[in-house]
Design a protein around this motif. Structure first.
Motif, PDB file in Angstrom:
ATOM      1  N   ASN A 119      10.949  80.459  16.013  1.00  0.00           N
ATOM      2  CA  ASN A 119      12.009  79.493  16.174  1.00  0.00           C
ATOM      3  C   ASN A 119      13.073  80.048  17.109  1.00  0.00           C
ATOM      4  N   PRO A 120      13.157  79.540  18.347  1.00  0.00           N
ATOM      5  CA  PRO A 120      14.196  80.036  19.251  1.00  0.00           C
ATOM      6  C   PRO A 120      15.583  79.787  18.671  1.00  0.00           C
ATOM      7  N   TYR A 121      16.511  80.606  19.040  1.00  0.00           N
ATOM      8  CA  TYR A 121      17.861  80.491  18.520  1.00  0.00           C
ATOM      9  C   TYR A 121      18.850  80.781  19.626  1.00  0.00           C
ATOM     10  N   LEU A 122      20.068  80.365  19.400  1.00  0.00           N
ATOM     11  CA  LEU A 122      21.143  80.612  20.342  1.00  0.00           C
ATOM     12  C   LEU A 122      21.625  82.040  20.151  1.00  0.00           C
ATOM     13  N   PRO A 123      21.596  82.867  21.194  1.00  0.00           N
ATOM     14  CA  PRO A 123      22.048  84.253  21.047  1.00  0.00           C
ATOM     15  C   PRO A 123      23.518  84.327  20.609  1.00  0.00           C
ATOM     16  N   ALA A 124      23.819  85.334  19.822  1.00  0.00           N
ATOM     17  CA  ALA A 124      25.163  85.505  19.251  1.00  0.00           C
ATOM     18  C   ALA A 124      26.286  85.454  20.290  1.00  0.00           C
ATOM     19  N   PRO A 125      26.144  86.060  21.476  1.00  0.00           N
ATOM     20  CA  PRO A 125      27.251  85.985  22.439  1.00  0.00           C
ATOM     21  C   PRO A 125      27.561  84.547  22.881  1.00  0.00           C
ATOM     22  N   LEU A 126      26.542  83.680  22.909  1.00  0.00           N
ATOM     23  CA  LEU A 126      26.789  82.281  23.267  1.00  0.00           C
ATOM     24  C   LEU A 126      27.355  81.500  22.087  1.00  0.00           C
ATOM     25  N   ALA A 127      27.011  81.917  20.875  1.00  0.00           N
ATOM     26  CA  ALA A 127      27.493  81.232  19.674  1.00  0.00           C
ATOM     27  C   ALA A 127      28.939  81.591  19.354  1.00  0.00           C
ATOM     28  N   LEU A 128      29.390  82.765  19.773  1.00  0.00           N
ATOM     29  CA  LEU A 128      30.730  83.222  19.422  1.00  0.00           C
ATOM     30  C   LEU A 128      31.825  82.216  19.775  1.00  0.00           C
ATOM     31  N   PRO A 129      31.884  81.708  21.010  1.00  0.00           N
ATOM     32  CA  PRO A 129      32.959  80.754  21.313  1.00  0.00           C
ATOM     33  C   PRO A 129      32.877  79.494  20.441  1.00  0.00           C
ATOM     34  N   LEU A 130      31.660  79.050  20.123  1.00  0.00           N
ATOM     35  CA  LEU A 130      31.486  77.860  19.285  1.00  0.00           C
ATOM     36  C   LEU A 130      32.005  78.100  17.876  1.00  0.00           C
ATOM     37  N   GLY A 161      19.962  73.526  10.313  1.00  0.00           N
ATOM     38  CA  GLY A 161      18.911  73.979  11.214  1.00  0.00           C
ATOM     39  C   GLY A 161      19.505  74.691  12.401  1.00  0.00           C
ATOM     40  N   SER A 162      18.642  75.064  13.313  1.00  0.00           N
ATOM     41  CA  SER A 162      19.096  75.732  14.536  1.00  0.00           C
ATOM     42  C   SER A 162      19.408  74.680  15.597  1.00  0.00           C
ATOM     43  N   ILE A 163      20.143  75.087  16.603  1.00  0.00           N
ATOM     44  CA  ILE A 163      20.458  74.163  17.692  1.00  0.00           C
ATOM     45  C   ILE A 163      19.172  73.689  18.367  1.00  0.00           C
ATOM     46  N   TYR A 164      18.195  74.575  18.480  1.00  0.00           N
ATOM     47  CA  TYR A 164      16.926  74.226  19.100  1.00  0.00           C
ATOM     48  C   TYR A 164      16.232  73.116  18.313  1.00  0.00           C
ATOM     49  N   THR A 217      17.041  72.032  25.766  1.00  0.00           N
ATOM     50  CA  THR A 217      15.956  72.341  24.824  1.00  0.00           C
ATOM     51  C   THR A 217      14.951  73.281  25.471  1.00  0.00           C
ATOM     52  N   THR A 218      14.586  72.991  26.709  1.00  0.00           N
ATOM     53  CA  THR A 218      13.645  73.851  27.430  1.00  0.00           C
ATOM     54  C   THR A 218      14.230  75.244  27.625  1.00  0.00           C
ATOM     55  N   LEU A 219      15.497  75.313  28.017  1.00  0.00           N
ATOM     56  CA  LEU A 219      16.151  76.600  28.249  1.00  0.00           C
ATOM     57  C   LEU A 219      16.197  77.436  26.969  1.00  0.00           C
ATOM     58  N   ILE A 220      16.645  76.853  25.870  1.00  0.00           N
ATOM     59  CA  ILE A 220      16.732  77.601  24.614  1.00  0.00           C
ATOM     60  C   ILE A 220      15.338  77.987  24.132  1.00  0.00           C
TER      61      ILE A 220
END
Length: 176
Positions: free
Chosen positions: A10-21, A93-96, A153-156
């Motif tokens: 299950n792909p996930y958003l890396p922590a550095p990208l999630a931090l600002p959110l 769930g995950s963003i993906y 979706t493709t990128l993540i």
């Protein structure tokens, strides 16, 4: 013989990208999502297709993005609900996985069956939400935005889930 089934990674958003959110309060996300969903579901709200949410609180948790929002229906309009209030339904769930659902690359039943999306609380309310989303036709309303979501979706989906290697620790002991 091993009978265990292995689900795809299950792909996930890396922590550095999630931090600002994660720095934005849930109340803010709830207000933004309520406004966005009121515009998006305008015809359905006018037809009473979301009346099953009247007085109920639905919470959505995007775990890897560390964001959550809560909405309710009040007098025919979606409104932000206090994220600290008890909710009737939760979807996690995950963003993906939420993007897979939004872009219809994967159906809700498959995501729930494979435990990629998790449902909590009132399962009957969850079934109403699922059936509403399954019947929804948004392609004409959000065409360009749908293309952007497909790209995201493709990128993540291409982000590998990185395993942190276990490094050997030196044995501590007395020096001679």
């Amino acid at each position: 013989m091993n009978n265990t089934t292995h689900l795809p990674v299950n792909p996930y958003l890396p922590a550095p990208l999630a931090l600002p959110l994660s720095l934005v309060p849930g109340k803010t996300y709830s207000q933004v999502m309520a406004r966005l969903l009121n515009k998006l579901f305008g015809p359905e709200l006018a037809d009473g297709e979301l009346d099953f949410l009247e007085g109920k609180i639905m919470r959505v948790d995007v775990v890897d993005a560390k964001l959550h929002f809560s909405i309710t229906l009040s007098q025919g309009v979606l409104a932000a609900a206090d994220t600290k209030c008890p909710h009737d339904l939760s979807i996690e769930g995950s963003i993906y996985d939420f993007l897979l659902l939004a872009t219809r690359r994967e159906d809700a039943d498959t995501l729930f069956f494979n435990r990629r999306l998790r449902l909590g609380g009132d399962t009957e309310l969850g079934l109403y939400v699922k059936n509403f989303l399954d019947a929804l036709e948004l392609d004409d309303r959000i065409g360009p935005f749908l293309q952007m979501m497909n790209g995201a979706t493709t990128l993540i989906g291409r982000i590998p889930r990185l395993a942190i290697p276990k490094l050997p620790f030196p044995k501590l002991g007395r020096r001679s």
